[in-house]
Design a protein around this motif. Structure first.
Motif, PDB file in Angstrom:
ATOM      1  N   LEU A   3      31.597  38.442  50.010  1.00 26.76           N
ATOM      2  CA  LEU A   3      33.071  38.035  50.462  1.00 26.76           C
ATOM      3  C   LEU A   3      33.267  38.568  51.932  1.00 26.76           C
ATOM      4  N   ILE A   5      32.183  40.898  53.386  1.00 31.83           N
ATOM      5  CA  ILE A   5      32.197  42.302  53.761  1.00 31.83           C
ATOM      6  C   ILE A   5      30.854  42.814  53.645  1.00 31.83           C
ATOM      7  N   TRP A   9      29.616  49.621  49.887  1.00 25.64           N
ATOM      8  CA  TRP A   9      30.956  50.372  49.353  1.00 25.64           C
ATOM      9  C   TRP A   9      32.595  49.878  49.430  1.00 25.64           C
ATOM     10  N   VAL A  10      32.719  49.153  50.604  1.00 32.16           N
ATOM     11  CA  VAL A  10      33.786  48.416  50.538  1.00 32.16           C
ATOM     12  C   VAL A  10      34.210  47.384  49.622  1.00 32.16           C
ATOM     13  N   LEU A  12      32.498  47.093  46.652  1.00 34.87           N
ATOM     14  CA  LEU A  12      32.650  47.411  45.633  1.00 34.87           C
ATOM     15  C   LEU A  12      33.986  47.934  45.164  1.00 34.87           C
ATOM     16  N   ALA A  13      34.853  48.376  46.279  1.00 38.10           N
ATOM     17  CA  ALA A  13      36.416  48.913  45.918  1.00 38.10           C
ATOM     18  C   ALA A  13      36.913  47.543  45.918  1.00 38.10           C
ATOM     19  N   TYR A  14      36.690  46.397  46.596  1.00 38.50           N
ATOM     20  CA  TYR A  14      37.401  45.032  46.614  1.00 38.50           C
ATOM     21  C   TYR A  14      37.266  44.608  45.112  1.00 38.50           C
ATOM     22  N   LEU A  16      36.210  46.122  42.359  1.00 43.25           N
ATOM     23  CA  LEU A  16      36.547  47.212  41.456  1.00 43.25           C
ATOM     24  C   LEU A  16      38.284  47.108  41.132  1.00 43.25           C
ATOM     25  N   CYS A  17      38.861  47.041  42.232  1.00 43.93           N
ATOM     26  CA  CYS A  17      40.424  46.675  42.268  1.00 43.93           C
ATOM     27  C   CYS A  17      40.640  45.477  41.147  1.00 43.93           C
ATOM     28  N   ILE A  18      40.160  44.358  41.482  1.00 38.89           N
ATOM     29  CA  ILE A  18      40.262  43.377  40.737  1.00 38.89           C
ATOM     30  C   ILE A  18      39.851  43.486  39.117  1.00 38.89           C
TER      31      ILE A  18
ATOM     32  N   LEU B  75      40.812  50.419  50.052  1.00 34.78           N
ATOM     33  CA  LEU B  75      41.049  49.902  48.748  1.00 34.78           C
ATOM     34  C   LEU B  75      40.563  50.820  47.694  1.00 34.78           C
ATOM     35  N   SER B 210      36.620  34.725  52.542  1.00 39.10           N
ATOM     36  CA  SER B 210      35.250  35.283  52.957  1.00 39.10           C
ATOM     37  C   SER B 210      35.352  35.079  54.631  1.00 39.10           C
TER      38      SER B 210
END
Lengths: 59, 558
Positions: A3, A5, A9-10, A12-14, A16-18, B75, B210
């Motif tokens: 994506l 990124i 770790w970032v 994964l956060a993105y 996990l939010c979804i 996030l 992206s």
């Protein structure tokens, strides 16, 4: 790079939010019509609701 | 100059909300109507009301701006907000809170805890914590809204603060508090719409998901030296593990706010207003999507503003906003979004502020009237709560406005810095003081009255002392540490600098732990848990009779 990124770790956060929002959606729809195992007595509910109205009235 | 349309829309909006609050819903939709007459609060209304209360202007403008500085690592907070703040809160806490509230005839959060632990002192002390510290949180919300309103309508901050406060006061007095979950739901819907459009327009204008993330990643070399020194590795990366920025992001922003939400008094009372656990389950999908769209969008857009400002003015966001974190999101909306969106976003923020403030004032009023005066001081004898409750609301509003006005006048920027910490201070304090005994109240029969009281006091005092003397962000703003010890945090040592006679600050460290950046929650919550458990093991348990009243009779053996 997922994506766009870099840091896993970032993203994964993105993700996990979804995913957690999806979990909420799936959970809610699966339990949409499930009734409570034990219903509270009507008298208890009535008493609580009347008291709650009094609290609101005080405001 | 603000457009005529914007002013007109805001005025019409405020009248509409005020009218709804006053007319339609208060008189006909009481708790008895819902719970007894078989009417049900639609799960959409319940979830939107919870979400709109949860998400304030500071979540969008304040934390969105913080994402402009820290990047998308924020996030993790969105994830905790959805997973803990909605899923765990509704599924695990919600049902049990509702049933226990019903059994104990509890109508406020302190009342639930006080009756569960059979302690008027506990109820009173919890009410004092709420009544004393919630104005700081409310003030942070008021200031955020007044600043935005002022900037958009082209009026001075003080004028905006007074106008907005007067509207809020009127709205609360006219009955726009908890009873009007419908106005909350309307406000939530406006918020949802505003934020969905914001993310779509942002991704579209920056070239897609992206592509815009990649461009943001490529800006890592633009991180200013000061931030890079603090551990900043770019806006699509977490800060360096164990660095000051890492501690701030992970311990204060993500964990402090993310965990704190489980023990927020004004949110916990909402579980009790639904008829059955089925409603709570049905509210989960709406709540989860709502929070994703609120904080998820605010944080992603906050981080992506760096791409926009770099493209247009060649600067990163915090530089473009001249160091003012809270100005990042408003500046971006004003410059990057079409004019009609500015109007919608303004309503989004007004909605966010009003729905949060109304339930804050509700919580302050009932804490003061019902919990403190009626129970703790008058020992439950006689009523007299009406006057005290209304007085509580009034004092709450006045103190919040006064904080927003006077602190800046008295202490200038430092005054605002104190209030700006308001959200974090209140969330941290609630988590440390209430969470262990709230969990204990719902899930175990083993926590005793003494254990609950000892845990609450140790958690509250530990987190307050840590804020006053150690956690650099608050201890600097609150000034007391500097007055008493001549240094802004006890976790900072003054050592000789490179030049003769020059003293410089040095942060006290143990391994990866830099104490001045460790959030009060990391210290207070574990301490409160340990104290609750240890004291409960040593003191007298509740009678089986009382526990049965709280939990219901155990299932019969088959």
């Amino acid at each position: 790079m997922l994506l766009g990124i870099e840091d896993p770790w970032v993203w994964l956060a993105y993700v996990l939010c979804i995913a957690s929002a999806l979990l909420c959606v799936v959970w809610g729809f699966l339990r949409w019509n499930r009734e409570d195992a034990v219903e509270e007595p009507e008298a208890e509910i009535r008493h609580w609701a009347e008291e709650e109205d009094k609290v609101e009235e005080e405001l | 100059m603000p457009s005529l349309w914007m002013t007109l829309t805001v005025i019409i909006y405020l009248f509409a909300i005020g009218f709804l609050g006053y007319r339609g819903f208060r008189s006909t939709h009481t708790a008895s109507d819902y719970m007894v007459a078989g009417r049900r609060i639609h799960p959409y209304v319940m979830a939107m009301s919870y979400g709109a209360t949860f998400i304030s202007t500071s979540a969008i403008v304040g934390f969105g701006g913080a994402a402009g500085v820290f990047g998308m690592g924020l996030l993790w907070l969105t994830f905790l907000n959805i997973f803990l703040g909605i899923f765990v809160a509704f599924v695990a806490f919600g049902g049990r809170t509702r049933v226990m509230g019903l059994r104990l005839d509890a109508h406020t959060f302190p009342e639930l805890l006080g009756r569960r632990y059979k302690s008027r002192f506990l109820q009173g002390a919890a009410a004092v914590i709420i009544f004393v510290f919630m104005p700081l949180y409310a003030s942070a919300v008021l200031i955020g809204a007044a600043k935005y309103l002022g900037a958009q309508l082209g009026i001075p901050y003080e004028t905006a603060l007074f106008i907005f406060s007067a509207i809020i006061a009127l709205y609360v007095i006219m009955g726009g508090i908890k009873g009007v979950m419908y106005t909350d739901a309307l406000q939530g819907t406006i918020m949802l719409l505003g934020m969905i459009i914001l993310i779509v327009l942002t991704y579209k204008s920056l070239g897609g998901i992206s592509a815009s993330h990649r461009e943001l990643s490529s800006l890592a070399s633009m991180v200013p030296e000061k931030l890079a020194k603090g551990g900043h590795l770019g806006w699509t990366a977490m800060p360096k593990f164990g660095s000051p920025l890492w501690w701030t992001l992970v311990s204060t922003i993500v964990m402090g706010v993310g965990i704190g939400v489980l023990a927020m008094p004004q949110l916990a009372v909402r579980y009790m207003t639904v008829k059955s656990n089925k409603e709570l389950n049905r509210a989960v999908p709406v709540g989860g999507v709502f929070i994703l769209v609120m904080t998820g969008v605010a944080f992603v857009v906050g981080a992506l503003t760096n791409v926009y400002f770099f493209r247009t003015v060649g600067k990163i966001s915090i530089a473009a906003a001249a160091g003012d974190v809270e100005a990042i999101i408003p500046m971006y909306i004003k410059q990057a979004m079409p004019a009609w969106f500015s109007i919608l976003f303004m309503l989004t923020l007004l909605s966010a502020a009003m729905s949060t403030l109304s339930s804050q004032f509700h919580a302050m009023g009932t804490s003061f009237g019902r919990d403190l005066v009626e129970q703790a001081i008058r020992k439950g004898k006689g009523v007299g709560g009406v006057l005290a409750t209304r007085l509580g609301v009034l004092i709450g509003i006045l103190v919040s406005v006064w904080l927003g006005y006077e602190l800046e006048k008295q202490f200038g920027k430092e005054g605002i810095a104190i209030v700006a910490r308001g959200t974090a201070i209140f969330f941290g304090l609630c988590a440390c003081a209430f969470l262990p005994m709230y969990v204990g109240a719902l899930w175990t029969r083993a926590v005793t009255k003494a254990g609950a009281i000892a845990g609450m006091l140790s958690g509250a005092f530990a987190s307050l002392l840590w804020m006053l003397f150690v956690h650099e962000k608050e201890s600097t703003a609150l000034l007391l540490c500097n007055k008493l010890f001549g240094v802004r945090s006890l976790a900072i040592r003054m050592v000789e600098g490179p030049e003769a006679g020059q003293m410089v600050e040095q942060f006290i460290k143990h391994g990866k732990i830099i104490w001045a950046f460790v959030d009060p929650l990391i210290i207070g919550l574990p301490l409160a848990i340990v104290v609750t458990v240890v004291v409960s093991l040593l003191t007298r348990k509740f009678s089986e009779e009382h526990l049965q009243r709280c939990f219901g009779a155990p299932p019969k053996a088959v």
